[in-house]
Design a protein around this motif. Structure first.
Motif, short mmCIF file in Angstrom:
data_model
loop_
_atom_site.label_atom_id
_atom_site.label_comp_id
_atom_site.label_asym_id
_atom_site.label_seq_id
_atom_site.Cartn_x
_atom_site.Cartn_y
_atom_site.Cartn_z
N THR A 47 -2.15 8.42 -11.67
CA THR A 47 -0.81 7.44 -10.54
C THR A 47 -1.73 6.44 -10.97
O THR A 47 -1.01 4.81 -11.36
CB THR A 47 -0.69 7.42 -9.48
OG1 THR A 47 -0.24 9.67 -9.47
CG2 THR A 47 -0.10 6.98 -8.68
N PHE A 48 -3.02 6.45 -10.69
CA PHE A 48 -3.41 4.54 -10.86
C PHE A 48 -3.11 3.94 -11.84
O PHE A 48 -3.18 2.95 -12.47
CB PHE A 48 -4.69 4.76 -10.30
CG PHE A 48 -5.64 3.07 -10.36
CD1 PHE A 48 -5.13 2.90 -9.18
CD2 PHE A 48 -6.47 3.05 -10.82
CE1 PHE A 48 -5.68 1.35 -8.89
CE2 PHE A 48 -6.90 1.58 -10.78
CZ PHE A 48 -6.86 0.73 -10.31
N GLN A 49 -3.21 5.31 -13.08
CA GLN A 49 -3.38 3.62 -14.19
C GLN A 49 -1.61 3.98 -14.81
O GLN A 49 -1.56 2.90 -15.23
CB GLN A 49 -3.31 5.60 -15.59
CG GLN A 49 -3.95 4.43 -16.90
CD GLN A 49 -4.79 3.34 -16.98
OE1 GLN A 49 -5.38 3.67 -16.14
NE2 GLN A 49 -4.27 2.56 -17.90
N TYR B 259 -1.52 -4.69 -5.38
CA TYR B 259 -0.73 -3.49 -4.80
C TYR B 259 -1.88 -2.46 -5.27
O TYR B 259 -3.35 -2.05 -5.56
CB TYR B 259 0.30 -2.68 -6.43
CG TYR B 259 1.34 -3.59 -6.92
CD1 TYR B 259 2.76 -3.42 -6.31
CD2 TYR B 259 0.93 -4.17 -7.27
CE1 TYR B 259 3.47 -3.93 -6.23
CE2 TYR B 259 2.39 -5.14 -7.74
CZ TYR B 259 3.54 -4.77 -7.50
OH TYR B 259 4.10 -5.65 -7.20
N VAL B 260 -2.19 -1.79 -3.46
CA VAL B 260 -3.18 -0.39 -3.56
C VAL B 260 -2.83 1.15 -3.15
O VAL B 260 -1.84 1.21 -2.61
CB VAL B 260 -3.45 -1.20 -2.13
CG1 VAL B 260 -5.01 -0.55 -1.69
CG2 VAL B 260 -4.50 -2.50 -2.21
N LEU B 261 -3.20 2.16 -4.18
CA LEU B 261 -3.36 3.26 -4.13
C LEU B 261 -3.94 3.32 -3.30
O LEU B 261 -5.71 3.27 -3.02
CB LEU B 261 -2.60 3.68 -5.74
CG LEU B 261 -3.12 5.41 -5.42
CD1 LEU B 261 -1.52 5.14 -5.18
CD2 LEU B 261 -3.23 5.83 -6.61
N PRO C 154 7.38 4.29 -8.13
CA PRO C 154 9.60 4.18 -7.67
C PRO C 154 8.75 3.30 -6.64
O PRO C 154 9.48 2.59 -6.00
CB PRO C 154 9.25 4.77 -7.60
CG PRO C 154 8.88 5.46 -9.22
CD PRO C 154 7.61 5.47 -9.10
N LYS C 155 7.49 4.02 -5.20
CA LYS C 155 8.01 3.50 -4.02
C LYS C 155 7.47 2.09 -3.52
O LYS C 155 7.95 1.44 -3.14
CB LYS C 155 6.95 4.66 -2.99
CG LYS C 155 6.90 4.09 -1.64
CD LYS C 155 8.54 4.22 -1.16
CE LYS C 155 8.73 6.24 -0.82
NZ LYS C 155 9.72 6.68 -0.29
N LEU C 156 6.57 1.76 -4.44
CA LEU C 156 5.95 0.21 -4.32
C LEU C 156 7.02 -0.54 -4.37
O LEU C 156 7.44 -1.59 -4.37
CB LEU C 156 4.94 -0.16 -5.40
CG LEU C 156 3.53 1.24 -5.31
CD1 LEU C 156 2.60 0.86 -6.54
CD2 LEU C 156 3.39 0.45 -3.70
N VAL D 207 1.14 -0.93 0.02
CA VAL D 207 0.27 0.14 0.08
C VAL D 207 0.91 0.83 0.39
O VAL D 207 2.05 1.42 0.59
CB VAL D 207 -0.85 -0.19 1.06
CG1 VAL D 207 -1.57 1.55 1.14
CG2 VAL D 207 -1.56 -1.29 0.52
N VAL D 208 1.07 2.20 -0.80
CA VAL D 208 1.44 3.90 -0.46
C VAL D 208 -0.17 4.55 -1.19
O VAL D 208 -0.93 4.42 -1.74
CB VAL D 208 1.83 3.30 -1.83
CG1 VAL D 208 1.38 3.65 -3.18
CG2 VAL D 208 3.30 4.35 -1.38
N SER D 209 0.67 5.40 -0.63
CA SER D 209 -0.80 6.42 -0.39
C SER D 209 0.09 7.82 -1.44
O SER D 209 0.40 7.96 -2.61
CB SER D 209 0.36 7.84 0.89
OG SER D 209 -0.96 9.60 0.93
#
Length: 112
Positions: free
Chosen positions: A91-93, A73-75, A45-47, A35-37
């Protein structure tokens, strides 16, 4: 100087023998939820960095557990933050293109 040069090789072989089989999941994770905010500066890149082999627990790095487990992966998006809302869909795309559409979710929350 190492007094027992054979020990490292022996330890590696022993740990490989203790490794869980594909059908044995008593003490092995079945999946990983990452999960990333959406407020993060560069979420994709954080994921990727969260799943780098160096970031995994020692059991994965040492080859005892298989790092190729199911990943989702969760946004995480806080709808009360208007300045981030414009970037969230793009970002989700990018996440869906990077990790696959079936492996990504967008979770909207409202902290107000």
């Amino acid at each position: 100087r190492q007094r027992t040069p054979w020990y490292q090789e022996y330890r590696g072989e022993l740990l490989k023998g203790l490794r869980c089989g594909d059908h044995e999941y008593f003490d092995h994770p079945l999946a990983c939820l990452i999960v990333v905010s959406s407020a993060e500066e560069d979420p994709v890149p954080k994921l990727v960095s969260l799943l780098a082999l160096e970031a995994l627990p020692p059991l994965f790095r040492d080859g005892i557990m298989d790092p190729n487990i199911l990943k989702h992966y969760v946004l995480l998006h806080d709808s009360s933050l208007p300045f981030v809302s414009q970037q969230t869909e793009s970002t989700f795309q990018i996440m869906r293109e990077t990790f696959g559409p079936g492996a990504c979710s967008l979770l909207r929350v409202n902290s107000n």
